[in-house]
Design a protein around this motif. Structure first.
Motif, PDB file in Angstrom:
ATOM      1  N   SER A 131     -10.568 -14.252 -41.496  1.00  0.00           N
ATOM      2  CA  SER A 131      -8.982 -14.992 -41.858  1.00  0.00           C
ATOM      3  C   SER A 131      -8.151 -14.289 -42.687  1.00  0.00           C
ATOM      4  O   SER A 131      -6.953 -14.066 -42.527  1.00  0.00           O
ATOM      5  CB  SER A 131      -9.482 -16.334 -42.495  1.00  0.00           C
ATOM      6  N   LEU A 132      -8.625 -13.581 -43.640  1.00  0.00           N
ATOM      7  CA  LEU A 132      -7.721 -12.579 -44.315  1.00  0.00           C
ATOM      8  C   LEU A 132      -7.083 -11.499 -43.597  1.00  0.00           C
ATOM      9  O   LEU A 132      -5.754 -11.109 -43.629  1.00  0.00           O
ATOM     10  CB  LEU A 132      -8.605 -11.687 -45.515  1.00  0.00           C
TER      11      LEU A 132
ATOM     12  N   TYR B 158     -12.678 -20.920 -58.904  1.00  0.00           N
ATOM     13  CA  TYR B 158     -12.683 -21.739 -57.760  1.00  0.00           C
ATOM     14  C   TYR B 158     -13.639 -23.176 -58.217  1.00  0.00           C
ATOM     15  O   TYR B 158     -14.413 -22.884 -58.969  1.00  0.00           O
ATOM     16  CB  TYR B 158     -13.382 -21.312 -56.490  1.00  0.00           C
TER      17      TYR B 158
ATOM     18  N   ASN C 159     -16.194 -14.842 -41.631  1.00  0.00           N
ATOM     19  CA  ASN C 159     -15.117 -15.766 -41.500  1.00  0.00           C
ATOM     20  C   ASN C 159     -14.186 -15.639 -42.279  1.00  0.00           C
ATOM     21  O   ASN C 159     -12.737 -15.614 -42.081  1.00  0.00           O
ATOM     22  CB  ASN C 159     -15.681 -17.209 -41.286  1.00  0.00           C
ATOM     23  N   LEU C 160     -14.057 -15.281 -43.570  1.00  0.00           N
ATOM     24  CA  LEU C 160     -13.425 -15.111 -44.742  1.00  0.00           C
ATOM     25  C   LEU C 160     -12.436 -13.700 -44.238  1.00  0.00           C
ATOM     26  O   LEU C 160     -11.341 -13.749 -44.355  1.00  0.00           O
ATOM     27  CB  LEU C 160     -13.850 -14.889 -45.852  1.00  0.00           C
TER      28      LEU C 160
ATOM     29  N   ALA D 275     -20.215 -16.768 -43.614  1.00  0.00           N
ATOM     30  CA  ALA D 275     -19.035 -17.233 -44.484  1.00  0.00           C
ATOM     31  C   ALA D 275     -18.316 -16.051 -44.787  1.00  0.00           C
ATOM     32  O   ALA D 275     -17.061 -16.324 -44.727  1.00  0.00           O
ATOM     33  CB  ALA D 275     -19.470 -18.142 -45.511  1.00  0.00           C
ATOM     34  N   LEU D 276     -18.860 -14.997 -45.096  1.00  0.00           N
ATOM     35  CA  LEU D 276     -18.037 -13.804 -45.380  1.00  0.00           C
ATOM     36  C   LEU D 276     -17.270 -13.199 -44.333  1.00  0.00           C
ATOM     37  O   LEU D 276     -16.048 -12.859 -44.302  1.00  0.00           O
ATOM     38  CB  LEU D 276     -18.944 -12.697 -46.125  1.00  0.00           C
TER      39      LEU D 276
ATOM     40  N   THR E 151      -8.611 -21.623 -52.777  1.00  0.00           N
ATOM     41  CA  THR E 151      -9.053 -20.119 -51.933  1.00  0.00           C
ATOM     42  C   THR E 151      -7.881 -19.077 -52.149  1.00  0.00           C
ATOM     43  O   THR E 151      -8.122 -18.095 -51.749  1.00  0.00           O
ATOM     44  CB  THR E 151      -9.580 -20.466 -50.671  1.00  0.00           C
TER      45      THR E 151
ATOM     46  N   ILE F 141      -8.016 -15.562 -53.545  1.00  0.00           N
ATOM     47  CA  ILE F 141      -8.754 -14.319 -52.786  1.00  0.00           C
ATOM     48  C   ILE F 141      -7.741 -13.460 -52.281  1.00  0.00           C
ATOM     49  O   ILE F 141      -7.563 -12.069 -52.690  1.00  0.00           O
ATOM     50  CB  ILE F 141      -9.759 -15.026 -51.687  1.00  0.00           C
TER      51      ILE F 141
ATOM     52  N   PHE G 227     -19.661 -16.541 -52.779  1.00  0.00           N
ATOM     53  CA  PHE G 227     -20.250 -17.530 -51.858  1.00  0.00           C
ATOM     54  C   PHE G 227     -21.678 -18.149 -52.486  1.00  0.00           C
ATOM     55  O   PHE G 227     -22.428 -17.119 -52.953  1.00  0.00           O
ATOM     56  CB  PHE G 227     -20.380 -17.409 -50.461  1.00  0.00           C
TER      57      PHE G 227
ATOM     58  N   TYR H 145     -18.129 -21.900 -50.991  1.00  0.00           N
ATOM     59  CA  TYR H 145     -17.471 -21.426 -52.076  1.00  0.00           C
ATOM     60  C   TYR H 145     -18.250 -21.625 -53.413  1.00  0.00           C
ATOM     61  O   TYR H 145     -18.401 -22.837 -53.826  1.00  0.00           O
ATOM     62  CB  TYR H 145     -16.091 -21.460 -52.131  1.00  0.00           C
TER      63      TYR H 145
END
Length: 490
Positions: free
Chosen positions: A230-231, A183, A226-227, A223-224, A188, A191, A171, A177
């Protein structure tokens, strides 16, 4: 590490063999009495008692070329991170030509010293080989290249790595990103793909995403967060988050513990992966005191969250640190000064991990000499010196105690041959005279029956040439007294 950190590549060295590293380790500690025993108990043992690990980043050239560095690395830490040796530009500077020498060396050192390894790093925007960065590959080709790289590296060390920093520094500061070779060419999706490929290649390793300036709550850490969320929802194999923690004196985020906790609440582990705390130089007593307080804050924040698994520093000493070459006017960021002597920050970390609050040991250093006899620094026998008492055709064995703490100690035995003499195999024996009990050994196979300890050479260090030497080390428990025994070489 961020883009600025690419200067570390200039310190890459190819190590010849791991035995050179191991042979220098305990001897270095013995010849540098202040280097590795600032606390009664090594940091690694204090950390283990708290259920965490404490580690450091290491370079192969330093392990093999600087005895004090190797001694500290082996005695004080139970986790090592290859500083540069596992980065893509190091292992495959020419496409299809793989160089694992330094990475293998570090893994061997860790295994010999009963340490885990954090693999660093599989996917990064920096320190990539020129053929990759400027190759003009299509998205399909890049995807295949990335999969092959992860399979090759993670597969080579499968079962030997505690955790992989699979993805590093994804990030920008605003949480968008980062533009890289990956990227936006691969979107994305690379990842989750990278995590899946790493799991396939090394099923037992913990898989992390690692970044800097994500230690406190803010746009980048959001951001991390939320990533990772999501993962997890996708079912991707994400096991942990690495917070690099390159801090400036007095600026440890007040939300550090809360941030660690919110990632833990997502169901992943957290680790402090690259800790150092830089100051404007020269250092002063006041700055060193503040630095010690900052290190204490970091350690306590980790210990307060059950899923915070450990803390890794970045570089053993101020002499090795990347900071001065990148941040003009700044330095003195590590636990040890440029002479490999423990700083107040070392004592602060030891105390935060539950160690004693006694003063550090003397900081005077002794210059290594090929003919010097090591004088062990111990709490029970501070001036005891082991002299060669057994020999075979001009070869001898010397026993010393470079490091001792409340209930245990590290021993070192040097097997040396005078000019004109040599050994093809060796065996060293002694009797513990005060109830000491062997717990582990490295660079030799050691067994204890009653009071008798017998150590035979490993497969790689049985030959000692004319004028040459090798060494092995061990840990043992003691109580009451720890007299230096007579040794025999057979």
């Amino acid at each position: 590490m961020r883009q600025l950190f690419t200067r570390r590549a200039v310190r890459l060295r190819n190590a010849a063999v791991a035995v050179t590293v191991l042979a220098s380790t305990a001897l270095g500690a013995a010849l540098l009495p202040g280097a590795a025993q600032a606390a009664d108990t090594p940091l690694r043992d204090l950390a283990a008692a708290k259920g965490v690990y404490v580690g450091n980043a290491v370079a192969g050239g330093k392990l093999s070329g600087t005895p004090a560095y190797a001694a500290i690395a082996g005695a004080q830490f139970n986790s090592l991170t290859p500083e540069n040796a596992m980065k893509w530009g190091s292992v495959e500077s020419t496409r299809g030509s793989l160089n694992w020498a330094e990475a293998d060396q570090i893994v061997a050192f860790a295994q010999a010293h009963n340490q885990q390894v954090r693999g660093h790093t599989l996917v990064w925007h920096s320190q990539n080989p020129n053929w990759l960065t400027n190759g003009g590959f299509s998205a399909t080709e890049l995807n295949t290249i990335l999969q092959q790289h992860i399979a090759a590296e993670a597969g080579r060390y499968a079962g030997k790595i505690y955790a992989w920093d699979v993805l590093n520094e994804l990030f920008n500061e605003d949480g968008t990103y980062r533009t890289s070779v990956w990227y936006p060419a691969l979107g994305t999706g690379f990842i989750a793909n990278s995590l899946n490929w790493a799991r396939q290649a090394d099923p037992a390793a913990k898989l992390y995403i690692n970044d800097y300036n994500v230690e406190g709550i803010g746009a980048k850490s959001d951001a991390l967060y939320n990533l990772v969320k999501s993962l997890k929802a996708q079912g991707a194999p994400i096991d942990g988050v690495g917070l690099q923690a390159h801090f400036i004196l007095g600026q440890v985020p007040s939300t550090l513990q809360a941030n660690i906790q919110r990632f833990a609440d997502l169901g992943v582990d957290v680790a402090i992966t690259e800790l150092d705390i830089r100051m404007q130089t020269p250092s002063t007593d006041a700055k060193l005191t503040q630095q010690a307080a900052d290190y204490t804050t970091v350690v306590k924040a980790c210990l307060a969250v059950s899923r915070c698994k450990g803390i890794t520093g970045w570089d053993i000493s101020d002499a090795d640190s990347w900071v001065p070459s990148v941040f003009s006017g700044y330095g003195a960021a590590t636990l040890y000064d440029e002479g490999y002597q423990p700083k107040p920050a070392y004592r602060a970390v030891a105390t935060a991990l539950g160690g004693s609050t006694t003063s550090p040991s003397p900081t005077a250093t002794a210059s290594p000499s090929p003919t010097a006899t090591a004088t062990p620094t111990t709490t029970a026998t501070p001036t005891a010196t082991a002299t060669p008492t057994g020999g075979t055709g001009g070869c001898s064995a010397t026993y010393s105690v470079p490091n001792q703490w409340n209930t245990g100690f590290s021993g070192n035995v040097v097997v040396a041959c005078a000019a004109g003499s040599s050994l093809s195999n060796w065996k060293v024996s002694w009797d513990f005279g005060a109830g000491q009990q062997l717990t582990q050994a490295w660079n030799a196979t050691c067994t204890q029956t009653g009071t008798r300890v017998t150590c035979t050479n490993a497969a790689w260090n049985g030959t000692v040439g004319s004028g040459g030497s090798t060494s092995f080390g061990f840990n043992a428990n003691w109580s009451g007294s720890n007299p230096v025994p007579a040794v025999t070489l057979g």
